[in-house]
Design an enzyme around this catalytic site. Sequence first.
Site, PDB file in Angstrom:
ATOM      1  N   ASN A 153      -8.510   9.879  16.348  1.00  0.00           N
ATOM      2  CA  ASN A 153      -9.469   9.633  15.272  1.00  0.00           C
ATOM      3  C   ASN A 153     -10.899   9.897  15.713  1.00  0.00           C
ATOM      4  O   ASN A 153     -11.711  10.411  14.941  1.00  0.00           O
ATOM      5  CB  ASN A 153      -9.340   8.193  14.780  1.00  0.00           C
ATOM      6  CG  ASN A 153      -7.951   7.846  14.287  1.00  0.00           C
ATOM      7  OD1 ASN A 153      -7.336   6.887  14.750  1.00  0.00           O
ATOM      8  ND2 ASN A 153      -7.431   8.617  13.344  1.00  0.00           N
TER       9      ASN A 153
ATOM     10  N   GLU B  14     -12.874   4.570   6.123  1.00  0.00           N
ATOM     11  CA  GLU B  14     -12.626   3.615   7.199  1.00  0.00           C
ATOM     12  C   GLU B  14     -13.669   3.800   8.310  1.00  0.00           C
ATOM     13  O   GLU B  14     -13.332   3.842   9.496  1.00  0.00           O
ATOM     14  CB  GLU B  14     -11.216   3.805   7.751  1.00  0.00           C
ATOM     15  CG  GLU B  14     -10.127   3.560   6.738  1.00  0.00           C
ATOM     16  CD  GLU B  14      -8.749   3.851   7.283  1.00  0.00           C
ATOM     17  OE1 GLU B  14      -7.989   2.900   7.549  1.00  0.00           O
ATOM     18  OE2 GLU B  14      -8.424   5.038   7.456  1.00  0.00           O
TER      19      GLU B  14
ATOM     20  N   LYS C 293      -3.910   6.119  19.958  1.00  0.00           N
ATOM     21  CA  LYS C 293      -4.035   6.763  18.648  1.00  0.00           C
ATOM     22  C   LYS C 293      -5.501   6.959  18.273  1.00  0.00           C
ATOM     23  O   LYS C 293      -5.888   7.995  17.700  1.00  0.00           O
ATOM     24  CB  LYS C 293      -3.336   5.897  17.594  1.00  0.00           C
ATOM     25  CG  LYS C 293      -3.587   6.316  16.133  1.00  0.00           C
ATOM     26  CD  LYS C 293      -2.936   7.637  15.806  1.00  0.00           C
ATOM     27  CE  LYS C 293      -3.259   8.096  14.374  1.00  0.00           C
ATOM     28  NZ  LYS C 293      -2.732   7.175  13.353  1.00  0.00           N
TER      29      LYS C 293
ATOM     30  N   GLY D  86       0.835  -1.188   0.000  1.00  0.00           N
ATOM     31  CA  GLY D  86       0.000   0.000   0.000  1.00  0.00           C
ATOM     32  C   GLY D  86       0.870   1.238   0.000  1.00  0.00           C
ATOM     33  O   GLY D  86       1.639   1.460   0.939  1.00  0.00           O
TER      34      GLY D  86
END
Length: 313
Positions: free
Chosen positions: A201, A277, A197, A7
Amino acid sequence: MKVTIFGAGAIGSHVAARLASRGRSEVSVIARGPQLEAIRARGITVEAPDATFTAHPRAEQDPAALGPQDAVIVTVKAPAVTGVAEAIGPLLGPETPVVFVINGIPWWWGENLTSLDPGGVARARIGLPRTIGGVVWSACTVTEPGVVRVQSAANRVIFGELDNRMSPRLQALADALEGPGMGGVATTDIRTAIWTKLLNNLTNGPICLLTRQDMKTTFSDPAVLAAAKAVMHEGLAIAAALGHPVPGDPEAQILRSVALAHKPSILQDLEAGRSLEFEALLSVPLQLAREAGVATPTFELLVSLARQAARFG
């Protein structure tokens, strides 16, 4: 050490360029389209606070052209995991570990989270013994094919075994990446690293989907910043209820993050017409909150609004 980055978006290209610049590994990338052609022709140029440099990893579209690797680092978006699992076979030797450096709750988190691994393809074709968890801290964007602009100074990738042991393969990956501009970290608590993390988000993703603005612009409004802090505290409660309390000063971390004139990856994907996502970043954390009996009124409202904004925006 032969390492393939599967990716070549912003994160994958940044990690590949840093690995290649270290000179400790034979680095390849799996890419496609204009990004593939640009990397083949000119390499990957990274424009970062610490330096601007160009690295020249090998670039291929077909994993079979590379053969078995010593490690594979997957940096695709969560919805693409099934496609990776179906294509990754030629890169895997008997002991090849596969690191999933993916935003949000990963497919391997729990068997009941079927939306993250439809049909159980990743679990069947890659399996848990090979799998290493990963978390990346890097605010970056592909500005043109083969060029990545990095806005964050403290970039790092965290690697962790699913059973929280410290293993030789974990340390080898961290050592291969460690160096100026991006650190490699081996942890014995990857799930807490994921939630640390994920707090970012949860706070910036749904709100920036609504505003269609970068974080610095969005959170300059005190009322919007207050909503982000409310989501952060709800996220802390979810993590604690799951047994992964986030250490340190999460509010200070959030304030540093939202000071960047950077669009969250989920907004970048929306604007580029890519799959979002949404499950891994928003829907599954909300599912986990409900299963744990944690009240998340602000987060639930923002997820519902963001879903409508993504659908009709």
